[in-house]
Design a protein around this motif. Structure first.
Motif, PDB file in Angstrom:
ATOM      1  N   CYS A   1     -27.886  11.585   0.793  1.00 56.79           N
ATOM      2  CA  CYS A   1     -27.693  12.982   0.388  1.00 56.79           C
ATOM      3  C   CYS A   1     -28.810  13.350  -0.563  1.00 56.79           C
ATOM      4  O   CYS A   1     -28.913  12.805  -1.654  1.00 56.79           O
ATOM      5  CB  CYS A   1     -26.344  13.204  -0.292  1.00 56.79           C
ATOM      6  SG  CYS A   1     -26.247  14.896  -0.963  1.00 56.79           S
TER       7      CYS A   1
ATOM      8  N   CYS B   1     -27.232  14.843  -4.019  1.00 50.41           N
ATOM      9  CA  CYS B   1     -26.596  13.853  -4.903  1.00 50.41           C
ATOM     10  C   CYS B   1     -27.541  12.692  -5.178  1.00 50.41           C
ATOM     11  O   CYS B   1     -27.282  11.876  -6.041  1.00 50.41           O
ATOM     12  CB  CYS B   1     -25.306  13.319  -4.293  1.00 50.41           C
ATOM     13  SG  CYS B   1     -24.038  14.559  -4.062  1.00 50.41           S
TER      14      CYS B   1
ATOM     15  N   CYS C   1     -20.960  17.528  -1.793  1.00 53.66           N
ATOM     16  CA  CYS C   1     -21.674  18.762  -2.121  1.00 53.66           C
ATOM     17  C   CYS C   1     -22.055  19.570  -0.882  1.00 53.66           C
ATOM     18  O   CYS C   1     -22.741  20.571  -0.997  1.00 53.66           O
ATOM     19  CB  CYS C   1     -22.933  18.432  -2.931  1.00 53.66           C
ATOM     20  SG  CYS C   1     -24.207  17.629  -1.960  1.00 53.66           S
TER      21      CYS C   1
HETATM   22 ZN    ZN Z   1     -24.185  15.421  -1.937  1.00 58.52          ZN
END
Ligand code: ZN
Ligand code: ZN
Length: 818
Positions: free
Chosen positions: A162, A165, A183
């Motif tokens: 990700c 993140c 997210c």
């Molecule tokens: Zn994320």
């Protein structure tokens, strides 16, 4: 507390009782071999902020159930703790500029106070907080055990990444259209050296839920996640002179369709692709592979999208009919599933058919649908049928053909029956700060060295810079990284990744049994007494993560002789969701309800009661402010029933009989509903019963002794739901402390039993049937019952039904036209 005002004042009584219960340690439990244990567990919360009403919805009904089992005489363990490591805490800490430890512990403090205000029976002396060294020491210890058992290994692998993140995600954390679970950012791929747990070793056992009382949909999700396919692995011949390898393997679930192979597909990442690409195809293939790299797995597998691919210029030979078929690459073949190669049978596979149509490749029917006359099929036929265009196998039913072809493949050494799984090993490395450090040391001389047990815990350094950079923050913490090799005492480096928090939550329920243990993760004797968990409650969103990992973890520990049971959670129940203003509650939508103001205003008992009344627990419902006020009014009526004088005036034997019947019927219904976790109908029974009591009270129609005995029953039945109010009223009606140590009321079978009457069924005035029914039967029920009788149906099937007349508690007369 006798000098208190005569009005129901939840604010005044709740705090006082909570303090008294705590001071008297009435909810602390010990192992007791003379009593049957009951381990009622609620999934522990993340420490990302305040508790909202959704948490209460997970926790209050399970507390009611635990209290009920306790009153039934079970020795009940119902602990609470905090899932304290992980991204939510770390992200919140970054956003608020506080250290994750301080942020987490502040939340723990706050959440603990909120949980205490709920009046649950949590034994706080057993609290577990996963981010504290006395806990994660043992999380690390389990890692070492898994490593010793060959169940933890390090490998380079493409991982889900990700970009927002800045961390690796497990497959289970990639949701929807390939998005980060936390997210919602599009997940990409990255090659990294990672730690894995060999969960695939347990694939077959994880498919077996036979001894588990779990919701069907969770079992199905886990089965699909394991993704077992039975079929055959078949070698197709390669005849390229410049390639050493002379065959290429495919996995297929339909070996019976092998005569229908008209082309061959490889994943663009398949290692043989560069060698199989002829010079004339090179440019095209290179362009296509570059394009594929930009696709997510989700995009690659999306159904119904236009098929893409390129021809490599090479061919393979089908071992069964010696046909040469062209090799293509396409994005819908994934390198991670099966062998990364597919024998394409367009007549009998939807995606292969779309591919064949797009690139004008031949389609050959080899499994004939019923009454097929040789015409071209309009759609891929994927069912079983009769084999056709399949040489010596023609005319066989395809199930038989499957066996015959597998036998032939095995006899000739061209292939074998096999089973494959979609399940991949559990990737546990996280490039984040807020987790348990992986207890591994790298030495240039000795290689990978596990941290010796007596050096645990590997402490998470407090002074590391924890902001995400894409690499583990611990990498930049020199005091952490630099160490000495336990084997050669030379200079060495620590592993800087931390563990997936699902590792921490895979064993917390073992720790609750013996949180004080300092020379082991848990006491064997205590775990033996309490485990497995009898009832586990929580959200269904954990189906293929926590609930799946934990099963693996327990099986792995069992195989190391650390445990002697196979499954952690005997019964599982998933609560539904509380909706507010038409939507699931979430901070981002701004429709979160904090329980605290309702607790202050109406009392914890009203909030508990309302949450259980809102709908069936497994379905949830819509939060409504008027609804909670209604429950609060009902509790006030109960207060009035128990605290105001009663005087018997008309002692009517018929009324007393009815009164006793309804009392025992209510005990029976409430008990049965609690056992099934049907809290809403349990409360409906109690409300109906208290309405009835108000009516009887007004008329003074039963004797004083029967009245007060029944008020006792009412308070006992109410005790799990409204622990504070029932305790207060128990004291006020002259009983000794505490109601929560009273036995659950037993109903009298005879009194609870519905009185029965004989219902006569007539057709055009003639007796045709007779049956025993409950005396409480109403007109609609009686008519429906009568019309559903076989004997009656025989008449009304041939003649026209004109009218049904009901004479209460006696006769249903059915009038038919002749
Ligand atoms: Zn994320
Ligand atoms: Zn060394």
């Amino acid at each position: 507390m006798a000098n208190m005002a005569q009005k129901y004042n939840p604010h005044a009584i709740e705090k006082q009782w909570q303090q008294k219960w705590a001071a008297d340690h009435i909810y602390e439990v010990e192992e007791d071999n003379k009593r049957t244990k009951f381990y009622a567990l609620t999934m522990f919360p993340y420490t990302s902020g305040d508790l909202h009403i959704g948490h209460w919805y997970a926790m209050a009904p399970s507390d009611v159930y635990a209290r009920f089992k306790r009153m039934q005489g079970y020795n009940v363990l119902h602990p609470m703790g905090f899932d304290a490591f992980g991204l939510p805490a770390e992200n919140a800490a970054i956003n608020h500029g506080i250290h994750p430890y301080n942020w987490t512990m502040r939340n723990v403090e706050n959440m603990r106070q909120q949980l205490k205000s709920m009046g649950a029976i949590y034994d706080w002396s057993r609290e577990v907080i996963t981010c504290l060294p006395d806990y994660y020491k043992w999380t690390q210890w389990f890692f070492l055990k898994l490593y010793d058992a060959g169940l933890a290994y390090r490998a380079e692998a493409p991982v889900n990444w990700c970009p927002k993140c800045q961390t690796v995600l497990a497959n289970e954390q990639v949701v929807g259209e390939g998005l980060c679970e936390r997210c919602s950012t599009q997940v990409t791929k990255k090659e990294l050296e990672q730690w894995f747990f060999r969960i695939t070793k347990y694939a077959e056992e994880l498919l077996d839920h036979s001894c588990l009382d779990w919701p069907e949909r969770i079992k199905t999700m886990q089965r699909n996640w394991v993704g077992k396919s039975e079929g055959a692995e078949i070698s197709f011949r390669l005849e390229n002179e410049n390639i050493e390898q002379k065959q290429i393997k495919v996995f297929t679930t339909r070996p019976d369709t092998i005569f229908g192979v008209t082309f061959f597909l490889l994943a663009p990442e398949h290692p043989l692709v560069p060698k199989l690409t002829t010079p004339e195809c090179k440019a095209e293939v290179g362009k296509y592979i570059a394009w594929c790299r930009r696709q997510t797995e989700y995009e690659r597998l999306a159904l119904g999208k236009e098929k893409t691919g390129v021809f490599l210029g090479s061919y393979v030979v089908n071992p069964l009919n010696e046909e040469r078929v062209p090799i293509w690459i396409t994005d819908y073949v994934l390198p991670t599933y099966g062998t990364g190669a597919v024998m394409a049978v367009p007549a009998h596979d939807e995606r292969d058919l779309e591919f064949a149509k797009k690139f004008k490749l031949p389609v050959r029917t080899v499994i004939a649908p019923p009454s097929w006359t040789g015409e071209e099929l309009m759609e891929a036929y994927t069912d079983s049928g009769t084999m056709a265009n399949s040489g010596e196998f023609n005319g066989l039913p395809s199930e038989k053909g499957y066996k015959a072809i597998c036998d032939l493949l095995e006899a000739k050494g061209w292939g074998k029956r096999t089973v494959i799984y979609r399940l991949r090993d559990w990737l546990i490395s996280r490039q984040r700060y807020w987790g348990a450090p992986i207890p591994i040391i790298y030495c240039d001389k000795c290689g990978v060295i596990p941290v010796p047990e007596n050096n645990l815990p590997v402490m998470l350094p407090a002074d590391a810079e924890f902001k995400p950079t894409g690499e583990s923050p611990l990498k930049y913490c020199q005091s952490f990284v630099n160490t000495t090799c336990p084997k050669c005492s030379g200079i060495a480096r620590r592993e800087t990744d931390t563990m997936d928090t699902f590792m921490c939550s895979s064993w917390y329920f073992l720790r609750y049994t013996s949180p004080e243990m300092s020379d082991g993760p848990f006491s064997d004797a205590k775990v033996k007494y309490w485990l497995p968990v009898d009832l586990y409650t929580g959200g269904a969103e954990h189906a293929v993560m926590h609930l799946f990992y934990t099963r693996f973890f327990i099986k792995a520990l069992r195989d190391m002789d650390l445990l002697d049971f196979d499954e952690p959670f005997a019964r599982l129940f998933n609560q539904g969701t509380i909706i507010y203003r038409g939507d699931k509650m979430s901070k981002s939508r701004g429709n979160v309800i904090a329980p605290d103001e309702y607790v202050t205003e109406l009392g914890a008992d009203a909030v508990r009661g309302y949450l259980m009344f809102i709908g069936p627990w497994d379905q949830g419902g819509e939060w409504n402010d008027r609804g909670i006020v209604g429950v609060s009014r009902w509790l006030n009526r109960v207060w009035t029933l128990a605290t105001t004088d009663y005087s018997s005036r008309v002692n009517d034997p018929e009324t007393e009989k009815e009164f006793l019947h309804l009392t025992h019927k209510t005990i029976k219904e409430v008990t049965a509903d609690l056992e099934r976790l049907r809290f809403n109908t349990m409360l409906a029974s109690l409300m109906e019963f208290s309405n009835y009591l108000s009516k009887i009270k007004e008329g003074g129609m039963v004797s004083n002794s029967i009245w007060w005995e029944t008020i006792d029953y009412l308070l006992l039945l109410l005790a799990p739901t409204a622990p504070h109010l029932s305790e207060e009223l128990w004291a006020r009606t002259g009983h000794s402390y505490t109601i929560h140590n009273q036995p659950w009321p037993e109903y009298d079978q005879k009194l609870a039993k519905e009185e029965e009457i004989t219902l006569v069924i007539q057709i055009n005035g003639k007796l045709r049937d007779k049956l025993l029914v409950p005396a409480s039967i109403n007109e609609v029920e009686a008519k429906e019952l009568a019309l559903s009788r076989e004997r009656v149906k025989a008449y009304i099937d041939v003649k026209k039904l004109t009218r049904v007349i009901y004479i209460p508690k006696r006769v249903v007369n059915i009038v038919v036209a002749s």
